[in-house]
Design an enzyme around this catalytic site. Structure first.
Site, PDB file in Angstrom:
ATOM      1  N   PHE A  12       0.831  -1.214   0.000  1.00 14.03           N
ATOM      2  CA  PHE A  12       0.000   0.000   0.000  1.00 14.03           C
ATOM      3  C   PHE A  12       0.867   1.267   0.000  1.00 14.03           C
ATOM      4  O   PHE A  12       0.829   2.072  -0.946  1.00 14.03           O
ATOM      5  CB  PHE A  12      -0.933  -0.059   1.223  1.00 14.03           C
ATOM      6  CG  PHE A  12      -1.554   1.242   1.621  1.00 14.03           C
ATOM      7  CD1 PHE A  12      -2.282   1.994   0.712  1.00 14.03           C
ATOM      8  CD2 PHE A  12      -1.420   1.717   2.926  1.00 14.03           C
ATOM      9  CE1 PHE A  12      -2.868   3.210   1.091  1.00 14.03           C
ATOM     10  CE2 PHE A  12      -2.003   2.912   3.317  1.00 14.03           C
ATOM     11  CZ  PHE A  12      -2.720   3.666   2.401  1.00 14.03           C
ATOM     12  N   THR A 117       5.920   1.842  13.638  1.00  9.52           N
ATOM     13  CA  THR A 117       4.455   1.897  13.779  1.00  9.52           C
ATOM     14  C   THR A 117       4.045   2.680  15.022  1.00  9.52           C
ATOM     15  O   THR A 117       4.771   2.698  16.023  1.00  9.52           O
ATOM     16  CB  THR A 117       3.862   0.481  13.884  1.00  9.52           C
ATOM     17  OG1 THR A 117       2.468   0.592  14.197  1.00  9.52           O
ATOM     18  CG2 THR A 117       4.525  -0.351  14.969  1.00  9.52           C
ATOM     19  N   ARG A 155      -1.596 -10.120  20.411  1.00  5.83           N
ATOM     20  CA  ARG A 155      -1.726  -8.937  19.558  1.00  5.83           C
ATOM     21  C   ARG A 155      -0.465  -8.069  19.602  1.00  5.83           C
ATOM     22  O   ARG A 155      -0.078  -7.441  18.624  1.00  5.83           O
ATOM     23  CB  ARG A 155      -2.928  -8.110  20.032  1.00  5.83           C
ATOM     24  CG  ARG A 155      -3.304  -6.983  19.085  1.00  5.83           C
ATOM     25  CD  ARG A 155      -2.736  -5.654  19.479  1.00  5.83           C
ATOM     26  NE  ARG A 155      -2.693  -4.699  18.396  1.00  5.83           N
ATOM     27  CZ  ARG A 155      -3.737  -4.105  17.860  1.00  5.83           C
ATOM     28  NH1 ARG A 155      -4.947  -4.364  18.269  1.00  5.83           N
ATOM     29  NH2 ARG A 155      -3.566  -3.242  16.899  1.00  5.83           N
ATOM     30  N   TYR A 158       3.506  -7.920  17.345  1.00  2.00           N
ATOM     31  CA  TYR A 158       3.919  -7.005  16.268  1.00  2.00           C
ATOM     32  C   TYR A 158       4.584  -5.769  16.870  1.00  2.00           C
ATOM     33  O   TYR A 158       5.696  -5.391  16.476  1.00  2.00           O
ATOM     34  CB  TYR A 158       2.672  -6.635  15.464  1.00  2.00           C
ATOM     35  CG  TYR A 158       2.783  -5.478  14.502  1.00  2.00           C
ATOM     36  CD1 TYR A 158       3.445  -5.611  13.285  1.00  2.00           C
ATOM     37  CD2 TYR A 158       2.174  -4.251  14.795  1.00  2.00           C
ATOM     38  CE1 TYR A 158       3.501  -4.544  12.386  1.00  2.00           C
ATOM     39  CE2 TYR A 158       2.225  -3.192  13.896  1.00  2.00           C
ATOM     40  CZ  TYR A 158       2.887  -3.339  12.693  1.00  2.00           C
ATOM     41  OH  TYR A 158       2.926  -2.295  11.806  1.00  2.00           O
ATOM     42  N   VAL A 224     -15.742  -4.156  16.301  1.00  2.00           N
ATOM     43  CA  VAL A 224     -15.051  -4.974  17.293  1.00  2.00           C
ATOM     44  C   VAL A 224     -15.193  -4.305  18.667  1.00  2.00           C
ATOM     45  O   VAL A 224     -14.863  -3.122  18.828  1.00  2.00           O
ATOM     46  CB  VAL A 224     -13.557  -5.150  16.901  1.00  2.00           C
ATOM     47  CG1 VAL A 224     -12.810  -5.903  17.984  1.00  2.00           C
ATOM     48  CG2 VAL A 224     -13.446  -5.870  15.560  1.00  2.00           C
TER      49      VAL A 224
HETATM   50  P1  NAD Z   1       1.516  -3.687   3.037  1.00  2.00           P
HETATM   51  O1  NAD Z   1       1.206  -5.008   3.612  1.00  2.00           O
HETATM   52  O2  NAD Z   1       0.556  -3.121   2.057  1.00  2.00           O
HETATM   53  O3  NAD Z   1       2.950  -3.713   2.359  1.00  2.00           O
HETATM   54  C1  NAD Z   1       4.019  -4.470   2.852  1.00  2.00           C
HETATM   55  C2  NAD Z   1       4.690  -5.106   1.634  1.00  2.00           C
HETATM   56  O4  NAD Z   1       5.882  -5.785   2.063  1.00  2.00           O
HETATM   57  C3  NAD Z   1       3.803  -6.163   0.938  1.00  2.00           C
HETATM   58  O5  NAD Z   1       3.615  -5.800  -0.414  1.00  2.00           O
HETATM   59  C4  NAD Z   1       4.587  -7.456   1.087  1.00  2.00           C
HETATM   60  O6  NAD Z   1       4.467  -8.304  -0.027  1.00  2.00           O
HETATM   61  C5  NAD Z   1       6.015  -6.926   1.232  1.00  2.00           C
HETATM   62  N1  NAD Z   1       6.920  -7.890   1.863  1.00  2.00           N
HETATM   63  C6  NAD Z   1       6.758  -8.510   3.053  1.00  2.00           C
HETATM   64  N2  NAD Z   1       7.816  -9.298   3.291  1.00  2.00           N
HETATM   65  C7  NAD Z   1       8.666  -9.165   2.241  1.00  2.00           C
HETATM   66  C8  NAD Z   1       9.918  -9.720   1.912  1.00  2.00           C
HETATM   67  N3  NAD Z   1      10.539 -10.585   2.731  1.00  2.00           N
HETATM   68  N4  NAD Z   1      10.523  -9.357   0.756  1.00  2.00           N
HETATM   69  C9  NAD Z   1       9.905  -8.483  -0.082  1.00  2.00           C
HETATM   70  N5  NAD Z   1       8.713  -7.916   0.184  1.00  2.00           N
HETATM   71  C10 NAD Z   1       8.106  -8.254   1.327  1.00  2.00           C
HETATM   72  O7  NAD Z   1       1.717  -2.678   4.263  1.00  2.00           O
HETATM   73  P2  NAD Z   1       1.758  -1.086   4.270  1.00  2.00           P
HETATM   74  O8  NAD Z   1       0.497  -0.601   4.841  1.00  2.00           O
HETATM   75  O9  NAD Z   1       2.226  -0.574   2.979  1.00  2.00           O
HETATM   76  O10 NAD Z   1       2.871  -0.835   5.391  1.00  2.00           O
HETATM   77  C11 NAD Z   1       4.233  -0.710   5.069  1.00  2.00           C
HETATM   78  C12 NAD Z   1       5.060  -0.544   6.350  1.00  2.00           C
HETATM   79  O11 NAD Z   1       4.576   0.543   7.119  1.00  2.00           O
HETATM   80  C13 NAD Z   1       5.043  -1.768   7.266  1.00  2.00           C
HETATM   81  O12 NAD Z   1       6.325  -1.918   7.829  1.00  2.00           O
HETATM   82  C14 NAD Z   1       4.057  -1.400   8.343  1.00  2.00           C
HETATM   83  O13 NAD Z   1       4.368  -2.045   9.555  1.00  2.00           O
HETATM   84  C15 NAD Z   1       4.268   0.095   8.426  1.00  2.00           C
HETATM   85  N6  NAD Z   1       3.041   0.773   8.897  1.00  2.00           N
HETATM   86  C16 NAD Z   1       1.990   0.989   8.069  1.00  2.00           C
HETATM   87  C17 NAD Z   1       0.865   1.654   8.548  1.00  2.00           C
HETATM   88  C18 NAD Z   1      -0.320   2.001   7.697  1.00  2.00           C
HETATM   89  O14 NAD Z   1      -1.161   2.776   8.148  1.00  2.00           O
HETATM   90  N7  NAD Z   1      -0.438   1.484   6.473  1.00  2.00           N
HETATM   91  C19 NAD Z   1       0.821   2.054   9.861  1.00  2.00           C
HETATM   92  C20 NAD Z   1       1.901   1.774  10.683  1.00  2.00           C
HETATM   93  C21 NAD Z   1       3.008   1.149  10.184  1.00  2.00           C
HETATM   94  C1  UGA Z   2      -2.911  -1.079  12.532  1.00  2.00           C
HETATM   95  C2  UGA Z   2      -1.954  -2.200  12.181  1.00  2.00           C
HETATM   96  O1  UGA Z   2      -1.356  -2.742  13.324  1.00  2.00           O
HETATM   97  C3  UGA Z   2      -0.816  -1.746  11.343  1.00  2.00           C
HETATM   98  O2  UGA Z   2      -1.202  -1.705   9.996  1.00  2.00           O
HETATM   99  C4  UGA Z   2      -0.255  -0.410  11.702  1.00  2.00           C
HETATM  100  O3  UGA Z   2       1.085  -0.588  12.108  1.00  2.00           O
HETATM  101  C5  UGA Z   2      -0.982   0.305  12.796  1.00  2.00           C
HETATM  102  O4  UGA Z   2      -2.375   0.185  12.690  1.00  2.00           O
HETATM  103  C6  UGA Z   2      -0.583   1.781  12.806  1.00  2.00           C
HETATM  104  O5  UGA Z   2      -1.219   2.618  12.170  1.00  2.00           O
HETATM  105  O6  UGA Z   2       0.428   2.092  13.432  1.00  2.00           O
HETATM  106  P1  UGA Z   2      -5.110  -1.086  13.963  1.00  2.00           P
HETATM  107  O7  UGA Z   2      -5.344   0.380  13.898  1.00  2.00           O
HETATM  108  O8  UGA Z   2      -5.588  -1.745  15.215  1.00  2.00           O
HETATM  109  O9  UGA Z   2      -3.567  -1.436  13.754  1.00  2.00           O
HETATM  110  O10 UGA Z   2      -5.796  -1.859  12.731  1.00  2.00           O
HETATM  111  P2  UGA Z   2      -7.119  -1.547  11.877  1.00  2.00           P
HETATM  112  O11 UGA Z   2      -7.433  -2.767  11.096  1.00  2.00           O
HETATM  113  O12 UGA Z   2      -6.948  -0.292  11.130  1.00  2.00           O
HETATM  114  O13 UGA Z   2      -8.256  -1.424  12.989  1.00  2.00           O
HETATM  115  C7  UGA Z   2      -8.612  -0.211  13.604  1.00  2.00           C
HETATM  116  C8  UGA Z   2      -9.705  -0.468  14.610  1.00  2.00           C
HETATM  117  O14 UGA Z   2     -10.880  -0.940  13.922  1.00  2.00           O
HETATM  118  C9  UGA Z   2      -9.423  -1.528  15.673  1.00  2.00           C
HETATM  119  O15 UGA Z   2      -9.982  -1.094  16.891  1.00  2.00           O
HETATM  120  C10 UGA Z   2     -10.173  -2.765  15.195  1.00  2.00           C
HETATM  121  O16 UGA Z   2     -10.548  -3.628  16.243  1.00  2.00           O
HETATM  122  C11 UGA Z   2     -11.373  -2.129  14.537  1.00  2.00           C
HETATM  123  N1  UGA Z   2     -12.041  -2.924  13.469  1.00  2.00           N
HETATM  124  C12 UGA Z   2     -11.339  -3.458  12.450  1.00  2.00           C
HETATM  125  C13 UGA Z   2     -13.430  -3.073  13.514  1.00  2.00           C
HETATM  126  O17 UGA Z   2     -14.109  -2.607  14.449  1.00  2.00           O
HETATM  127  N2  UGA Z   2     -14.046  -3.753  12.508  1.00  2.00           N
HETATM  128  C14 UGA Z   2     -13.381  -4.289  11.480  1.00  2.00           C
HETATM  129  O18 UGA Z   2     -14.038  -4.891  10.581  1.00  2.00           O
HETATM  130  C15 UGA Z   2     -11.982  -4.129  11.449  1.00  2.00           C
END
Ligand code: NAD
Ligand code: UGA
Length: 352
Positions: A12, A117, A155, A158, A224
């Site tokens: 993403f 995160t 939980r 991570y 949830v």
């Molecule tokens: P995502 O799951 O969409 O992307 C992660 C990508 O990493 C995937 O495409 C997966 O295929 C790839 N990947 C995993 N293991 C791999 C490997 N060994 N080699 C090559 N590719 C690999 O997640 P995202 O939302 O894009 O998040 C990216 C990073 O940001 C993560 O580290 C996540 O913990 C952190 N993060 C994201 C959010 C958010 O809001 N999206 C919030 C907090 C932290």
């Molecule tokens: C996420 C993930 O851990 C990571 O992608 C990321 O590192 C982190 O947020 C971050 O931003 O730092 P969380 O926010 O709990 O954690 O995940 P979500 O799936 O976005 O859920 C948000 C809230 O919605 C939680 O309270 C969950 O219980 C709730 N939820 C989720 C629902 O009530 N219904 C659903 O169908 C899904």
């Protein structure tokens, strides 16, 4: 031309980051991911060299790091459903594989720009301490919180792995001079987030895709534990602007940790559900979405044994704002844009 290595470029955040970096024409990207669908439209670009592989099992990664100016690490299993269902894989991905990348950056003294995160903050202290038991408290192996909650509440595996990796990066910085930037994203959202179960992925995605799927399939939105938890949400374009700003200011960005979030968009999850229903109603010009059902589910039923939630995550944003960043996207239009993405991608399918 600046040279960047991106691990996890096909996810993403990675897909948006690649788009913006290629758009600027100042960057040459060497990218790794196990998946490529989300960057399929970029693969012909001559400034992107894509390796469709597990980065950590690729012997060419070390040379690419040596030849780069900065290494951006995004690869992770970061989906809460997996923290309880596949905790070993989560720890492996977020620490064991990830620390090897830190070692490589330290060996070559390359700038590591790491995505951690907001979950490293765990839960609010108040959620544990507001009970008037502090004076009589004893530590119990199975019940006492380790800030992130007790071990059997898986939980937190991570958050623990991410926290340990931050400590590992910092240790490499202090012992070996590794230049680093750590960012802590607070719930980014936007197009290309996750998947719809049974369509282009299996399992439970993060909340945006869960709610989009429920709206598209006419199923109840599942709240949830009643959807009482609070989150702040940052639109992906604002998030990428923060990353680009930091990449452009190495003197300010290096050897620092930054929260990246939006203090103005805090919602309880049941409020997010209502907002998405109302945006869907406008997008489809159909009032029925306003009455789309929600249902309350327990964390255990939804995510499995060992689920515990972050109650609230409000970032202090002064550090990043001092460098001139602030979120500029309007919330409601971006919610609609995100929903529109899921509609365009999945609406035509007969099986929805
Ligand atoms: P995502 O799951 O969409 O992307 C992660 C990508 O990493 C995937 O495409 C997966 O295929 C790839 N990947 C995993 N293991 C791999 C490997 N060994 N080699 C090559 N590719 C690999 O997640 P995202 O939302 O894009 O998040 C990216 C990073 O940001 C993560 O580290 C996540 O913990 C952190 N993060 C994201 C959010 C958010 O809001 N999206 C919030 C907090 C932290
Ligand atoms: C996420 C993930 O851990 C990571 O992608 C990321 O590192 C982190 O947020 C971050 O931003 O730092 P969380 O926010 O709990 O954690 O995940 P979500 O799936 O976005 O859920 C948000 C809230 O919605 C939680 O309270 C969950 O219980 C709730 N939820 C989720 C629902 O009530 N219904 C659903 O169908 C899904």
């Amino acid at each position: 031309m600046r040279r960047v290595v991106i691990i996890g470029a096909g996810g993403f955040i990675g897909s948006h980051l690649c788009e913006w970096l290629l758009e600027s024409k100042e960057w040459e990207i060497k990218a790794w991911d196990l998946a490529s669908q989300k960057i399929a439209h970029l693969l012909e670009n001559p400034r992107l060299q894509f390796h469709h592989k597990n980065a950590h099992a690729d012997a060419t990664l070390s040379r690419a790091i040596e030849d780069s100016d900065v290494v951006i690490s995004l690869a992770a299993i970061c989906n809460p459903a997996q923290y309880t269902n596949r905790p070993l894989a989560v720890i492996h991905s977020n620490f064991i594989e990830a620390y090897q990348l830190v070692d490589l950056c330290a060996t070559h003294k390359r700038w590591l720009f790491h995505f951690s995160t907001s979950e490293v903050y765990g839960r609010t202290l108040g959620s544990y301490s507001a009970k008037e038991v502090v004076e009589t408290e004893e530590y119990s192996e199975s019940n006492s919180p380790l800030v992130l909650g007790p071990i059997h509440q898986q939980r937190w595996c991570y958050a623990s792995a991410k926290q340990l990796l931050e400590r590992y990066i910092y240790a490499h910085h202090s012992e070996n001079g590794l230049p680093y930037t750590i960012i802590r994203p607070f719930n980014f959202f936007g197009p290309r987030m996750d998947f719809l179960p049974g369509q282009d992925g299996e399992g439970i995605p993060r909340v945006w895709a869960c709610f989009a799927e429920a709206l598209l399939k006419g199923k109840p939105l599942q709240l949830v534990e009643g959807g009482e938890a609070r989150r702040t949400f940052l639109y992906i374009d604002d998030a990428i602007r923060a990353v680009l700003l930091l990449l452009d200011k190495p003197d300010a960005a290096q050897n620092q940790i930054f929260n990246v979030g939006n203090r103005k968009t805090e919602l309880r999850i049941h409020e997010l559900a209502e907002l998405m229903k109302s945006c869907m109603s406008e997008l489809r010009a159909e009032k029925k979405y306003l009455n789309h059902p929600c249902e309350v589910v327990s964390g255990k039923d939804f995510y499995g044994e060992g689920y515990e939630d972050s109650d609230r995550r409000m970032p202090n944003m002064k550090k990043l704002e001092a460098l001139g960043w602030k979120p500029i996207s309007e919330f409601r239009p971006m919610i609609k844009k995100t929903l529109q993405y899921y509609m365009n991608k999945y609406d035509h399918r007969q099986d929805l």
